[in-house]
Design a protein around this motif. Structure first.
Motif, PDB file in Angstrom:
ATOM      1  N   CYS A   1       0.842  -1.192   0.000  1.00  0.00           N
ATOM      2  CA  CYS A   1       0.000   0.000   0.000  1.00  0.00           C
ATOM      3  C   CYS A   1       0.880   1.246   0.000  1.00  0.00           C
ATOM      4  CB  CYS A   1      -0.899   0.005   1.239  1.00  0.00           C
ATOM      5  SG  CYS A   1      -1.853   1.513   1.414  1.00  0.00           S
TER       6      CYS A   1
ATOM      7  N   ILE B   1      -1.977  -1.215  -3.687  1.00  0.00           N
ATOM      8  CA  ILE B   1      -3.073  -0.356  -3.248  1.00  0.00           C
ATOM      9  C   ILE B   1      -2.542   1.069  -3.144  1.00  0.00           C
ATOM     10  CG2 ILE B   1      -4.699   0.108  -1.358  1.00  0.00           C
ATOM     11  CD1 ILE B   1      -4.225  -2.880  -0.518  1.00  0.00           C
TER      12      ILE B   1
ATOM     13  N   ALA C   1     -10.089   1.641   0.245  1.00  0.00           N
ATOM     14  CA  ALA C   1      -9.205   0.655  -0.390  1.00  0.00           C
ATOM     15  C   ALA C   1      -9.840  -0.729  -0.370  1.00  0.00           C
ATOM     16  CB  ALA C   1      -7.856   0.637   0.316  1.00  0.00           C
TER      17      ALA C   1
ATOM     18  N   SER D   1       1.273   3.731   5.435  1.00  0.00           N
ATOM     19  CA  SER D   1       1.299   2.771   4.324  1.00  0.00           C
ATOM     20  C   SER D   1       1.598   1.366   4.837  1.00  0.00           C
ATOM     21  CB  SER D   1       2.374   3.160   3.313  1.00  0.00           C
ATOM     22  OG  SER D   1       2.147   4.466   2.831  1.00  0.00           O
TER      23      SER D   1
ATOM     24  N   SER E   1      -0.942  -1.839   4.647  1.00  0.00           N
ATOM     25  CA  SER E   1      -0.516  -3.044   3.908  1.00  0.00           C
ATOM     26  C   SER E   1      -0.716  -4.272   4.773  1.00  0.00           C
ATOM     27  CB  SER E   1       0.966  -2.968   3.539  1.00  0.00           C
ATOM     28  OG  SER E   1       1.246  -1.798   2.832  1.00  0.00           O
TER      29      SER E   1
ATOM     30  N   TYR F   1       0.205   5.206   0.809  1.00  0.00           N
ATOM     31  CA  TYR F   1      -0.683   6.279   1.271  1.00  0.00           C
ATOM     32  C   TYR F   1       0.022   7.585   0.967  1.00  0.00           C
ATOM     33  CZ  TYR F   1      -2.596   9.393   4.942  1.00  0.00           C
ATOM     34  OH  TYR F   1      -3.134  10.440   5.647  1.00  0.00           O
TER      35      TYR F   1
END
Lengths: 258, 283
Positions: B80, B128, B147, B105, B109, B82
């Motif tokens: 992920c 993501i 998400a 992040s 994740s 962010y």
């Protein structure tokens, strides 16, 4: 899926249509995609606009802050433009420091706004040599479907036009709208074989061998140009492109102003 | 912004009747609306408005994992990122990751790692991306909630949707879903995320000062709220994908008996709900 790869089938199809003056999405060669502008999308910004050019989607936010002027322009406000090509927007965008593509994009958008004197930066001087307003134009790409030059430029112009300078919060009198004098419109062209088309879509952009962006003002005067990619244009082609940029620019300008 | 801070000095964050500055009670969420499938390039996407937060989430993959040395021969990676737009906060944020977004992040994740069926996609990565366009406290919860919908929109197999919410303490009272003003001058904040079906808590953070009793109260508020959020997530997916009987009938009206069957309608992907409006109101 890589940006560089276009299937032979699509390539042949685009060529065949272009030679007849047609395009995959049914547009004429000098016809840009539909523009949708959503103003004041972000309340945390002093001005913002979300622009869709076809399926390309860009959000531009303006932040104003107080800082020092450059020593060679002690009486004028400062303009700073940056682009984030975030990996949300395309499978080919990667996280990390801005790549050359993002830097070129930011500089071409910046040039159109700066050279057209869209914003009267002299009115953004607070104390000469000491304090001026700094405009940060932040371009956030959300969905990449070709021609980010024009989408970003329209977003920046629309966002600046709706920007309020937060003077009150800085203890400097009443808030006032950003002084806008001119209306630059950027129009980007792609050359595929020897056919030139306006506002390339993703597939058209991926197979173009040359690109030219022309920014004109409300008088039809040229304020910025940028040629890109490894191909070339003839002088006649450049002249035709400028004439089309003036015509398309005139049609688009009222949409940015309203 | 300055006006709010000015008022806040003279006014309590929560009054004697238990009413907060924005008129909410201690156990009330801000208005939330979610829309699935808003971006064209992404494999899956979702947009969420949660109070003053505006957050986009996109999912790409499962696709080849980059950098390659991270590839796991047995399962997929869930990665992920962010990120906050520079104009999403009142003082411009410098572009690029800072320590805060790297941490967020990482925990997001990890929250999704346990729900995605990773073993089905060895050597790949499920990426993501969360973009905060406008921030008003609780962006990680909003981002995670969006998400989760984006993962479902991308068709990534997973055990259930993950819903997320925070509770905190303002003026000595434990309250649900703090906004920016409350968060800045509150006493504690505790974001969490939960797998709705199983009750597994996959994200939990806390900062500030809570007694054990207060913590339990905060968690109870959050767990209760995530049930509502889960319903909003499902509604967003239903709006994107469900077809009503009326729509089917409208597309193929009952034709008089013909010697030949009509040609089958081409199957079209649902149009991404786009345009200026981001869909009907949530709660």
């Amino acid at each position: 899926m890589s940006e560089a790869v276009v299937s032979d089938l699509m390539r042949a199809y685009v060529y065949r249509l272009a030679e007849k003056g047609e395009r995959v999405d049914g547009r004429a060669l000098d016809e840009p995609r539909k523009i949708t502008i959503q103003r004041s999308f972000v309340k945390t910004a002093e001005g913002s606009a979300r622009v869709k050019l076809g399926n390309s989607d860009v959000l531009v936010g303006i932040k104003m802050s107080v800082g020092e002027p450059y020593p060679d322009t002690p009486n004028t406000g400062v303009l700073s433009t940056s682009v984030e090509m975030v990996p949300l927007a395309s499978p080919t965008f990667e996280a990390g420091p801005p790549r050359p593509e993002a830097i070129e994009l930011a500089r071409v958008v910046d040039r159109g706004i700066r050279e057209s004197k869209m914003v009267n930066t002299e009115k953004l001087c607070i104390t000469p040599k000491e304090k001026v307003w700094i405009m940060f134009i932040d371009i956030h790409v959300l969905d990449y479907h070709g021609n980010l030059f024009d989408a970003s430029s329209y977003g920046a112009v629309a966002a600046l036009a709706g920007t309020t300078v937060p003077a009150k919060a800085q203890g400097m009198g009443e808030d006032f709208p950003l002084p806008v004098d001119h209306w630059p419109v950027s129009v980007t062209f792609a050359k595929i074989k020897d056919v030139i088309l306006v506002d390339p879509s993703l597939d058209e952009e991926r197979m173009a061998n040359a690109r030219l962006t022309v920014t004109t003002d409300e008088n039809g005067d040229i304020r910025a140009m940028q040629k890109g990619l490894s191909g070339s244009f003839t002088y006649d082609e450049v002249k035709r492109i400028i004439e089309t940029a003036q015509k398309v620019g005139r049609a688009i300008r009222p949409q940015l102003q309203s | 912004m300055e006006d709010i801070e000015h008022i806040e000095k003279e006014m309590k964050l929560i009054d004697e009747k238990g009413v907060r500055l924005d008129g909410r009670k201690y156990d009330e969420l801000r208005p939330i609306r979610i829309e699935a499938g808003v971006l064209r390039r992404a494999d899956g996407s979702a947009y969420i408005e949660w109070g003053g937060n505006k957050v986009l989430a996109a999912v790409y993959g499962p696709r080849e994992a980059h950098p390659r040395h991270l590839q796991d021969p047995a399962r997929a990676l869930v990665q992920c990122r962010y990120n906050m737009a520079p104009f999403s906060v009142s003082d411009r944020k410098r572009p690029g990751p800072d320590r805060r977004s790297v941490e967020i992040s990482k925990v997001i994740s990890e929250a999704f790692s346990s729900v995605v069926f990773k073993e089905q996609f060895p050597r790949t990565s499920v990426d993501i991306f969360i973009e905060v366009l406008q921030a008003d406290a609780g962006t990680r919860c909003a981002g995670l909630t969006a998400a989760s919908v984006a993962l479902a929109d991308a068709g990534v197999p997973m055990r259930d949707l993950v819903a997320s919410c925070a509770s905190g303490k303002i003026g000595g009272v434990v309250c649900l879903d703090l906004n920016n003003v409350e968060d800045n001058s509150g006493d504690a904040d505790c974001p969490m995320a939960i797998v709705h079906g199983t009750g597994e808590i996959v994200l939990l953070q806390m900062d500030g000062h809570l007694s054990y009793e207060e913590f339990q109260k905060a968690m109870d508020l959050s767990i209760n709220a995530t049930s509502q959020i889960y319903e909003l997530q499902r509604d967003a997916l239903r709006r994107r994908y469900s077809v009503t009987l009326d729509e089917i009938l409208k597309e193929s009206p009952p034709a008089p008996p013909a010697p030949q069957a009509p040609p089958p309608e081409p199957v079209e992907e649902p149009e991404p709900a786009s345009d200026s409006d981001f869909g009907p109101e949530g709660i």
